[in-house]
Design a protein around this motif. Structure first.
Motif, mmCIF file in Angstrom:
data_model
loop_
_atom_site.group_PDB
_atom_site.id
_atom_site.type_symbol
_atom_site.label_atom_id
_atom_site.label_comp_id
_atom_site.label_asym_id
_atom_site.label_seq_id
_atom_site.Cartn_x
_atom_site.Cartn_y
_atom_site.Cartn_z
ATOM 1 N N GLY A 115 3.357 -1.838 -3.078
ATOM 2 C CA GLY A 115 2.054 -2.454 -2.865
ATOM 3 C C GLY A 115 1.946 -3.809 -3.536
ATOM 4 N N GLN A 116 2.556 -3.932 -4.705
ATOM 5 C CA GLN A 116 2.544 -5.224 -5.407
ATOM 6 C C GLN A 116 3.291 -6.296 -4.610
ATOM 7 N N LEU A 117 4.406 -5.919 -3.981
ATOM 8 C CA LEU A 117 5.144 -6.887 -3.161
ATOM 9 C C LEU A 117 4.292 -7.346 -1.983
ATOM 10 N N ILE A 118 3.584 -6.410 -1.355
ATOM 11 C CA ILE A 118 2.695 -6.766 -0.240
ATOM 12 C C ILE A 118 1.617 -7.734 -0.724
ATOM 13 N N LYS A 119 1.032 -7.431 -1.870
ATOM 14 C CA LYS A 119 -0.040 -8.282 -2.409
ATOM 15 C C LYS A 119 0.477 -9.684 -2.742
ATOM 16 N N ASP A 120 1.674 -9.764 -3.305
ATOM 17 C CA ASP A 120 2.238 -11.074 -3.639
ATOM 18 C C ASP A 120 2.453 -11.906 -2.378
ATOM 19 N N ALA A 121 2.917 -11.241 -1.310
ATOM 20 C CA ALA A 121 3.132 -11.953 -0.044
ATOM 21 C C ALA A 121 1.801 -12.389 0.577
ATOM 22 N N LEU A 122 0.767 -11.574 0.430
ATOM 23 C CA LEU A 122 -0.573 -11.970 0.881
ATOM 24 C C LEU A 122 -1.019 -13.232 0.149
ATOM 25 N N ASP A 123 -0.777 -13.268 -1.156
ATOM 26 C CA ASP A 123 -1.156 -14.422 -1.975
ATOM 27 C C ASP A 123 -0.438 -15.696 -1.520
ATOM 28 N N ASN A 139 7.705 10.448 -3.358
ATOM 29 C CA ASN A 139 7.148 11.467 -2.461
ATOM 30 C C ASN A 139 5.621 11.494 -2.674
ATOM 31 N N ASP A 140 5.045 10.280 -2.752
ATOM 32 C CA ASP A 140 3.622 10.190 -3.103
ATOM 33 C C ASP A 140 2.719 9.861 -1.919
ATOM 34 N N GLY A 141 3.265 9.892 -0.691
ATOM 35 C CA GLY A 141 2.447 9.642 0.484
ATOM 36 C C GLY A 141 1.921 8.227 0.578
ATOM 37 N N GLY A 142 2.451 7.326 -0.242
ATOM 38 C CA GLY A 142 2.006 5.937 -0.225
ATOM 39 C C GLY A 142 0.747 5.679 -1.037
ATOM 40 N N ILE A 143 0.329 6.658 -1.866
ATOM 41 C CA ILE A 143 -0.901 6.434 -2.641
ATOM 42 C C ILE A 143 -0.711 5.336 -3.680
ATOM 43 N N GLY A 144 0.481 5.223 -4.239
ATOM 44 C CA GLY A 144 0.746 4.152 -5.203
ATOM 45 C C GLY A 144 0.614 2.791 -4.542
ATOM 46 N N MET A 145 1.219 2.652 -3.370
ATOM 47 C CA MET A 145 1.112 1.409 -2.599
ATOM 48 C C MET A 145 -0.355 1.064 -2.348
ATOM 49 N N ALA A 146 -1.129 2.077 -1.934
ATOM 50 C CA ALA A 146 -2.546 1.858 -1.634
ATOM 51 C C ALA A 146 -3.331 1.476 -2.885
ATOM 52 N N MET A 147 -3.003 2.097 -4.013
ATOM 53 C CA MET A 147 -3.673 1.758 -5.275
ATOM 54 C C MET A 147 -3.475 0.289 -5.629
ATOM 55 N N ALA A 148 -2.251 -0.203 -5.438
ATOM 56 C CA ALA A 148 -1.962 -1.607 -5.759
ATOM 57 C C ALA A 148 -2.772 -2.563 -4.895
ATOM 58 N N LEU A 149 -3.218 -2.077 -3.743
ATOM 59 C CA LEU A 149 -3.992 -2.909 -2.820
ATOM 60 C C LEU A 149 -5.489 -2.653 -2.915
ATOM 61 N N GLY A 150 -5.908 -1.819 -3.887
ATOM 62 C CA GLY A 150 -7.328 -1.658 -4.147
ATOM 63 C C GLY A 150 -7.960 -0.338 -3.760
ATOM 64 N N VAL A 151 -7.176 0.575 -3.192
ATOM 65 C CA VAL A 151 -7.716 1.886 -2.816
ATOM 66 C C VAL A 151 -7.802 2.777 -4.059
ATOM 67 N N LYS A 152 -8.859 3.591 -4.132
ATOM 68 C CA LYS A 152 -9.011 4.513 -5.256
ATOM 69 C C LYS A 152 -9.049 5.949 -4.743
ATOM 70 N N GLU A 162 -3.835 10.002 -11.188
ATOM 71 C CA GLU A 162 -2.757 9.192 -11.750
ATOM 72 C C GLU A 162 -1.693 8.944 -10.678
ATOM 73 N N PHE A 163 -0.513 8.501 -11.125
ATOM 74 C CA PHE A 163 0.560 8.179 -10.187
ATOM 75 C C PHE A 163 1.481 9.379 -9.961
ATOM 76 N N GLY A 164 2.145 9.395 -8.806
ATOM 77 C CA GLY A 164 3.178 10.391 -8.544
ATOM 78 C C GLY A 164 2.780 11.456 -7.546
ATOM 79 N N GLY A 165 3.794 12.121 -7.000
ATOM 80 C CA GLY A 165 3.578 13.148 -6.000
ATOM 81 C C GLY A 165 2.779 14.342 -6.482
#
Length: 377
Positions: A115-123, A139-152, A162-165
Protein backbone atom coordinates in the motif's frame (compact mmCIF):
# COMPACT_ATOMS: atom_id res chain seq x y z
CA UNK A 1 15.22 -7.60 -42.69
CA UNK A 2 13.07 -6.40 -39.80
CA UNK A 3 13.85 -8.41 -36.68
CA UNK A 4 12.00 -8.19 -33.37
CA UNK A 5 13.84 -9.45 -30.28
CA UNK A 6 11.36 -10.04 -27.42
CA UNK A 7 12.89 -12.27 -24.73
CA UNK A 8 12.25 -12.77 -21.02
CA UNK A 9 15.11 -12.58 -18.51
CA UNK A 10 17.57 -15.42 -18.00
CA UNK A 11 16.91 -15.83 -14.28
CA UNK A 12 20.02 -15.54 -12.15
CA UNK A 13 22.07 -14.31 -15.06
CA UNK A 14 20.76 -11.54 -17.34
CA UNK A 15 17.87 -9.10 -17.47
CA UNK A 16 15.54 -9.28 -20.46
CA UNK A 17 17.19 -6.17 -21.91
CA UNK A 18 20.69 -7.66 -21.60
CA UNK A 19 19.47 -10.87 -23.26
CA UNK A 20 18.07 -8.82 -26.16
CA UNK A 21 21.25 -6.77 -26.50
CA UNK A 22 23.47 -9.85 -26.74
CA UNK A 23 21.19 -11.55 -29.26
CA UNK A 24 21.36 -8.33 -31.31
CA UNK A 25 25.18 -8.41 -31.29
CA UNK A 26 25.19 -11.86 -32.84
CA UNK A 27 22.67 -10.90 -35.51
CA UNK A 28 24.60 -7.79 -36.52
CA UNK A 29 27.70 -9.90 -37.21
CA UNK A 30 25.72 -11.52 -40.02
CA UNK A 31 23.21 -8.83 -40.99
CA UNK A 32 24.84 -5.47 -40.14
CA UNK A 33 22.08 -3.58 -41.99
CA UNK A 34 19.17 -5.36 -40.26
CA UNK A 35 16.47 -3.23 -38.66
CA UNK A 36 16.29 -4.57 -35.12
CA UNK A 37 13.81 -3.65 -32.40
CA UNK A 38 14.39 -4.85 -28.84
CA UNK A 39 11.39 -5.34 -26.52
CA UNK A 40 12.35 -6.72 -23.07
CA UNK A 41 9.49 -8.97 -21.94
CA UNK A 42 8.16 -10.43 -18.68
CA UNK A 43 5.22 -12.53 -17.53
CA UNK A 44 3.97 -10.35 -14.69
CA UNK A 45 6.20 -11.92 -12.05
CA UNK A 46 9.72 -11.14 -10.90
CA UNK A 47 11.49 -8.86 -13.35
CA UNK A 48 8.33 -7.21 -14.72
CA UNK A 49 9.19 -3.79 -13.31
CA UNK A 50 12.68 -3.85 -14.82
CA UNK A 51 11.47 -5.12 -18.22
CA UNK A 52 8.67 -2.59 -18.62
CA UNK A 53 10.85 0.26 -17.44
CA UNK A 54 13.62 -0.74 -19.87
CA UNK A 55 11.19 -1.18 -22.77
CA UNK A 56 9.48 2.19 -22.31
CA UNK A 57 12.38 4.38 -21.23
CA UNK A 58 10.98 4.76 -17.73
CA UNK A 59 12.73 4.85 -14.39
CA UNK A 60 13.09 2.81 -11.22
CA UNK A 61 11.92 4.58 -8.06
CA UNK A 62 13.60 3.57 -4.80
CA UNK A 63 11.73 4.28 -1.59
CA UNK A 64 11.45 3.14 2.01
CA UNK A 65 8.54 0.81 2.79
CA UNK A 66 7.53 -1.64 5.48
CA UNK A 67 8.44 -5.30 4.95
CA UNK A 68 5.98 -8.10 5.84
CA UNK A 69 6.87 -7.71 9.54
CA UNK A 70 6.60 -3.89 9.52
CA UNK A 71 10.34 -3.21 9.42
CA UNK A 72 11.68 -0.40 7.23
CA UNK A 73 13.43 -1.62 4.08
CA UNK A 74 14.56 -0.05 0.82
CA UNK A 75 11.99 -1.08 -1.76
CA UNK A 76 11.25 -0.05 -5.35
CA UNK A 77 8.74 0.23 -8.16
CA UNK A 78 8.81 1.54 -11.71
CA UNK A 79 7.29 4.48 -13.55
CA UNK A 80 6.96 3.88 -17.29
CA UNK A 81 8.03 6.26 -20.02
CA UNK A 82 4.60 7.92 -20.10
CA UNK A 83 5.29 9.21 -16.54
CA UNK A 84 1.76 8.21 -15.49
CA UNK A 85 1.89 4.42 -15.24
CA UNK A 86 3.35 2.75 -12.16
CA UNK A 87 4.49 -0.86 -12.18
CA UNK A 88 4.66 -2.51 -8.78
CA UNK A 89 5.78 -5.98 -7.75
CA UNK A 90 4.11 -6.57 -4.40
CA UNK A 91 6.97 -8.89 -3.49
CA UNK A 92 9.30 -5.87 -3.42
CA UNK A 93 7.67 -4.89 -0.11
CA UNK A 94 5.59 -7.88 0.97
CA UNK A 95 7.50 -10.80 -0.53
CA UNK A 96 8.43 -14.13 0.95
CA UNK A 97 12.08 -13.65 -0.06
CA UNK A 98 12.33 -10.76 2.42
CA UNK A 99 11.98 -13.15 5.36
CA UNK A 100 14.20 -15.96 6.56
CA UNK A 101 12.68 -19.36 7.27
CA UNK A 102 12.13 -18.69 10.99
CA UNK A 103 10.30 -15.41 10.33
CA UNK A 104 7.66 -16.82 8.00
CA UNK A 105 4.27 -16.65 9.70
CA UNK A 106 1.17 -15.56 7.73
CA UNK A 107 -0.67 -14.93 10.99
CA UNK A 108 1.62 -11.91 11.43
CA UNK A 109 2.73 -10.79 7.98
CA UNK A 110 1.13 -7.79 6.29
CA UNK A 111 0.73 -6.17 2.86
CA UNK A 112 1.07 -2.68 4.37
CA UNK A 113 4.28 -2.01 2.42
CA UNK A 114 2.51 -2.71 -0.87
CA UNK A 115 0.00 0.00 0.00
CA UNK A 116 2.87 2.37 0.73
CA UNK A 117 4.31 1.77 -2.76
CA UNK A 118 0.91 2.58 -4.29
CA UNK A 119 0.68 5.76 -2.22
CA UNK A 120 4.18 6.87 -3.20
CA UNK A 121 3.32 6.40 -6.88
CA UNK A 122 0.11 8.41 -6.39
CA UNK A 123 2.22 11.20 -4.89
CA UNK A 124 4.38 11.16 -8.03
CA UNK A 125 1.39 11.64 -10.32
CA UNK A 126 0.72 8.08 -11.44
CA UNK A 127 -2.90 7.27 -12.25
CA UNK A 128 -2.55 3.90 -13.94
CA UNK A 129 -1.16 0.95 -12.01
CA UNK A 130 0.09 -2.46 -13.05
CA UNK A 131 0.54 -4.61 -9.95
CA UNK A 132 2.20 -8.04 -9.96
CA UNK A 133 1.08 -10.09 -6.98
CA UNK A 134 3.30 -13.17 -7.06
CA UNK A 135 5.71 -14.26 -4.35
CA UNK A 136 3.84 -12.95 -1.30
CA UNK A 137 4.66 -13.70 2.33
CA UNK A 138 1.15 -12.72 3.39
CA UNK A 139 -2.33 -14.08 4.02
CA UNK A 140 -4.06 -10.90 5.20
CA UNK A 141 -6.58 -10.42 2.39
CA UNK A 142 -4.97 -7.10 1.50
CA UNK A 143 -6.05 -5.37 4.72
CA UNK A 144 -2.52 -4.06 5.29
CA UNK A 145 -2.47 -2.56 1.79
CA UNK A 146 -5.86 -0.96 2.44
CA UNK A 147 -4.73 0.42 5.81
CA UNK A 148 -1.80 2.18 4.15
CA UNK A 149 -4.29 3.87 1.83
CA UNK A 150 -6.58 5.06 4.63
CA UNK A 151 -9.07 2.23 5.21
CA UNK A 152 -9.84 1.34 8.83
CA UNK A 153 -10.99 -2.03 10.18
CA UNK A 154 -12.81 -2.41 13.50
CA UNK A 155 -13.70 -5.32 15.77
CA UNK A 156 -17.08 -5.69 17.46
CA UNK A 157 -15.87 -3.50 20.34
CA UNK A 158 -15.11 -0.69 17.85
CA UNK A 159 -11.34 -1.07 18.35
CA UNK A 160 -9.05 -0.86 15.32
CA UNK A 161 -7.51 -4.22 14.48
CA UNK A 162 -3.79 -4.85 14.14
CA UNK A 163 -1.73 -6.26 11.26
CA UNK A 164 -1.60 -9.83 9.96
CA UNK A 165 -3.81 -12.70 8.92
CA UNK A 166 -4.77 -13.51 12.51
CA UNK A 167 -6.77 -10.24 12.64
CA UNK A 168 -9.15 -11.14 9.79
CA UNK A 169 -11.47 -13.16 12.01
CA UNK A 170 -11.89 -10.10 14.28
CA UNK A 171 -13.12 -7.71 11.59
CA UNK A 172 -16.67 -6.56 12.30
CA UNK A 173 -16.86 -3.36 10.25
CA UNK A 174 -14.92 -1.55 7.51
CA UNK A 175 -14.62 2.24 7.23
CA UNK A 176 -13.29 3.47 3.87
CA UNK A 177 -14.40 7.10 4.21
CA UNK A 178 -10.77 8.22 4.47
CA UNK A 179 -9.37 6.12 1.64
CA UNK A 180 -7.08 8.16 -0.60
CA UNK A 181 -9.42 10.15 -2.86
CA UNK A 182 -7.00 9.96 -5.79
CA UNK A 183 -7.83 6.25 -6.14
CA UNK A 184 -11.10 7.24 -7.84
CA UNK A 185 -9.05 8.75 -10.68
CA UNK A 186 -6.98 5.58 -11.17
CA UNK A 187 -7.05 2.37 -13.16
CA UNK A 188 -5.63 -0.71 -11.44
CA UNK A 189 -4.65 -3.77 -13.47
CA UNK A 190 -3.40 -6.78 -11.54
CA UNK A 191 -1.07 -9.38 -13.04
CA UNK A 192 -2.51 -12.59 -11.65
CA UNK A 193 -1.67 -16.00 -13.12
CA UNK A 194 -3.49 -18.18 -10.57
CA UNK A 195 -7.20 -18.94 -10.52
CA UNK A 196 -7.58 -19.73 -6.84
CA UNK A 197 -10.68 -18.41 -5.09
CA UNK A 198 -10.43 -16.70 -1.73
CA UNK A 199 -11.37 -19.66 0.49
CA UNK A 200 -11.84 -23.42 0.56
CA UNK A 201 -9.71 -26.36 -0.56
CA UNK A 202 -8.31 -24.36 -3.49
CA UNK A 203 -8.24 -21.07 -1.61
CA UNK A 204 -5.43 -18.82 -0.47
CA UNK A 205 -4.79 -20.36 2.94
CA UNK A 206 -4.86 -24.07 2.10
CA UNK A 207 -2.95 -23.92 -1.18
CA UNK A 208 -0.34 -21.26 -0.44
CA UNK A 209 -0.33 -21.04 3.37
CA UNK A 210 2.12 -23.89 4.02
CA UNK A 211 4.92 -22.34 1.94
CA UNK A 212 4.48 -19.13 3.94
CA UNK A 213 4.96 -20.92 7.25
CA UNK A 214 1.36 -21.82 8.16
CA UNK A 215 0.68 -24.92 10.29
CA UNK A 216 -2.55 -26.93 9.92
CA UNK A 217 -4.03 -25.05 12.86
CA UNK A 218 -3.07 -21.69 11.34
CA UNK A 219 -4.61 -22.65 8.00
CA UNK A 220 -8.00 -23.26 9.61
CA UNK A 221 -7.88 -19.89 11.40
CA UNK A 222 -6.75 -18.05 8.29
CA UNK A 223 -9.36 -19.66 6.05
CA UNK A 224 -12.15 -18.86 8.53
CA UNK A 225 -10.89 -15.29 8.75
CA UNK A 226 -10.86 -14.87 4.99
CA UNK A 227 -14.39 -16.29 4.81
CA UNK A 228 -15.90 -13.80 7.25
CA UNK A 229 -13.85 -10.99 5.69
CA UNK A 230 -14.95 -11.97 2.19
CA UNK A 231 -18.61 -11.93 3.23
CA UNK A 232 -18.13 -8.43 4.64
CA UNK A 233 -16.49 -7.22 1.43
CA UNK A 234 -19.24 -8.65 -0.77
CA UNK A 235 -21.93 -7.02 1.34
CA UNK A 236 -20.20 -3.64 1.55
CA UNK A 237 -19.22 -3.35 -2.12
CA UNK A 238 -22.16 -5.29 -3.58
CA UNK A 239 -19.99 -7.45 -5.82
CA UNK A 240 -18.86 -11.05 -6.01
CA UNK A 241 -15.38 -11.53 -4.58
CA UNK A 242 -15.05 -14.84 -2.71
CA UNK A 243 -15.44 -17.11 -5.75
CA UNK A 244 -13.79 -14.85 -8.33
CA UNK A 245 -10.78 -16.66 -9.88
CA UNK A 246 -7.63 -14.98 -8.56
CA UNK A 247 -9.25 -13.48 -5.45
CA UNK A 248 -7.12 -15.89 -3.42
CA UNK A 249 -3.87 -14.82 -5.07
CA UNK A 250 -1.14 -13.46 -2.77
CA UNK A 251 -2.96 -14.57 0.37
CA UNK A 252 -6.19 -12.85 -0.63
CA UNK A 253 -4.58 -9.63 -1.80
CA UNK A 254 -6.47 -10.26 -5.03
CA UNK A 255 -9.72 -9.89 -3.11
CA UNK A 256 -8.55 -6.69 -1.42
CA UNK A 257 -7.54 -5.15 -4.75
CA UNK A 258 -10.90 -6.07 -6.28
CA UNK A 259 -12.81 -4.55 -3.37
CA UNK A 260 -10.90 -1.42 -2.39
CA UNK A 261 -9.31 -0.41 -5.72
CA UNK A 262 -11.89 -1.82 -8.16
CA UNK A 263 -9.00 -3.61 -9.88
CA UNK A 264 -9.15 -5.88 -12.90
CA UNK A 265 -7.30 -9.21 -12.73
CA UNK A 266 -5.54 -10.32 -15.92
CA UNK A 267 -2.84 -12.78 -16.94
CA UNK A 268 0.57 -11.21 -16.50
CA UNK A 269 1.93 -11.81 -19.98
CA UNK A 270 -1.24 -10.33 -21.53
CA UNK A 271 -0.74 -7.13 -19.55
CA UNK A 272 2.88 -6.87 -20.68
CA UNK A 273 1.95 -7.55 -24.32
CA UNK A 274 -0.72 -4.82 -24.26
CA UNK A 275 1.45 -2.30 -22.43
CA UNK A 276 4.34 -2.74 -24.88
CA UNK A 277 2.06 -2.90 -27.96
CA UNK A 278 3.78 -6.11 -28.92
CA UNK A 279 1.09 -7.27 -31.34
CA UNK A 280 1.67 -4.31 -33.66
CA UNK A 281 5.44 -4.80 -33.46
CA UNK A 282 5.10 -8.48 -34.42
CA UNK A 283 2.85 -7.57 -37.36
CA UNK A 284 5.59 -5.32 -38.72
CA UNK A 285 8.43 -7.84 -38.30
CA UNK A 286 9.90 -10.38 -40.72
CA UNK A 287 11.20 -12.65 -37.97
CA UNK A 288 10.80 -12.77 -34.18
CA UNK A 289 13.34 -13.96 -31.61
CA UNK A 290 12.30 -14.76 -28.05
CA UNK A 291 13.89 -16.63 -25.19
CA UNK A 292 14.14 -17.39 -21.49
CA UNK A 293 16.54 -19.11 -19.14
CA UNK A 294 14.80 -22.48 -19.17
CA UNK A 295 12.33 -24.04 -21.58
CA UNK A 296 10.23 -26.74 -19.90
CA UNK A 297 6.65 -27.93 -19.38
CA UNK A 298 5.72 -24.63 -17.70
CA UNK A 299 6.50 -22.66 -20.85
CA UNK A 300 3.18 -23.58 -22.46
CA UNK A 301 1.16 -22.30 -19.49
CA UNK A 302 0.98 -18.58 -20.14
CA UNK A 303 4.66 -17.72 -19.82
CA UNK A 304 6.28 -15.03 -21.94
CA UNK A 305 7.17 -17.29 -24.84
CA UNK A 306 3.65 -18.72 -25.02
CA UNK A 307 2.25 -15.21 -25.35
CA UNK A 308 4.74 -14.25 -28.06
CA UNK A 309 4.14 -17.53 -29.91
CA UNK A 310 0.38 -17.00 -29.98
CA UNK A 311 0.81 -13.67 -31.76
CA UNK A 312 3.43 -15.02 -34.17
CA UNK A 313 1.03 -17.80 -35.09
CA UNK A 314 -1.79 -15.27 -35.59
CA UNK A 315 0.26 -13.26 -38.09
CA UNK A 316 2.21 -16.18 -39.58
CA UNK A 317 5.59 -14.84 -38.43
CA UNK A 318 8.53 -17.20 -37.87
CA UNK A 319 9.52 -17.46 -34.21
CA UNK A 320 12.91 -18.69 -33.03
CA UNK A 321 13.48 -19.27 -29.33
CA UNK A 322 16.88 -19.17 -27.59
CA UNK A 323 17.22 -20.60 -24.08
CA UNK A 324 19.79 -21.52 -21.49
CA UNK A 325 18.50 -25.07 -21.08
CA UNK A 326 15.85 -26.91 -23.08
CA UNK A 327 13.74 -29.84 -21.93
CA UNK A 328 12.06 -31.86 -24.65
CA UNK A 329 8.50 -30.61 -25.14
CA UNK A 330 6.92 -31.22 -28.53
CA UNK A 331 3.87 -29.13 -27.59
CA UNK A 332 5.95 -26.00 -28.07
CA UNK A 333 6.17 -26.51 -31.83
CA UNK A 334 2.40 -26.63 -32.19
CA UNK A 335 2.19 -23.28 -30.36
CA UNK A 336 3.81 -21.34 -33.17
CA UNK A 337 7.51 -21.82 -32.39
CA UNK A 338 9.54 -22.77 -35.46
CA UNK A 339 12.74 -23.78 -33.71
CA UNK A 340 14.37 -23.81 -30.28
CA UNK A 341 18.09 -23.42 -29.60
CA UNK A 342 20.08 -23.90 -26.42
CA UNK A 343 23.04 -21.58 -25.90
CA UNK A 344 25.02 -24.42 -24.25
CA UNK A 345 27.56 -25.59 -26.83
CA UNK A 346 29.55 -28.00 -24.66
CA UNK A 347 29.33 -29.72 -21.24
CA UNK A 348 29.61 -27.11 -18.49
CA UNK A 349 28.66 -26.39 -14.91
CA UNK A 350 25.61 -24.21 -14.24
CA UNK A 351 27.76 -21.48 -12.66
CA UNK A 352 29.91 -21.34 -15.78
CA UNK A 353 26.83 -21.12 -18.00
CA UNK A 354 25.46 -18.22 -15.97
CA UNK A 355 28.75 -16.32 -16.12
CA UNK A 356 29.32 -16.86 -19.85
CA UNK A 357 25.67 -16.37 -20.90
CA UNK A 358 26.36 -13.07 -22.77
CA UNK A 359 29.06 -14.66 -24.93
CA UNK A 360 26.97 -17.80 -25.48
CA UNK A 361 23.96 -15.74 -26.57
CA UNK A 362 26.05 -13.82 -29.10
CA UNK A 363 27.51 -17.02 -30.57
CA UNK A 364 24.14 -18.76 -30.72
CA UNK A 365 22.33 -15.90 -32.46
CA UNK A 366 25.22 -15.56 -34.91
CA UNK A 367 25.00 -19.27 -35.79
CA UNK A 368 21.23 -19.05 -36.27
CA UNK A 369 21.44 -16.10 -38.62
CA UNK A 370 24.36 -17.57 -40.58
CA UNK A 371 22.06 -20.50 -41.29
CA UNK A 372 19.20 -18.17 -42.25
CA UNK A 373 21.52 -16.25 -44.60
CA UNK A 374 22.72 -19.47 -46.23
CA UNK A 375 19.15 -20.68 -46.78
CA UNK A 376 18.03 -17.31 -48.17
CA UNK A 377 21.00 -17.31 -50.54
Amino acid sequence: MRILIAPDKFKGSLSALKVAENIEKGILKVYPEAKIEKVPMADGGEGTVESLVDATGGKIIKTIAKDPLMRDIESFYGILGDAKTAVIEMAAASGLYLLNQEERNPMLTTTYGTGQLIKDALDKGCRKFIIGIGGSATNDGGIGMAMALGVKFYDKFNHEIEFGGKELIKIYSIDDTNIDERIKECEFIVACDVNNPLIGDKGASRVFGPQKGATKEMIEILDSGLKSYGILLEKKYNKKIIDIPGSGAAGGLGAGLLAFLNAKLKRGVEIVIETLQLEEKIKQSDIVISGEGKIDYQTVFGKTIAGVAKLCQKYNKPLIVIAGSVEDNQELYSMGINSIFSIIDKPMELDDALITAPELLIKTSERIFRLIKAVKA
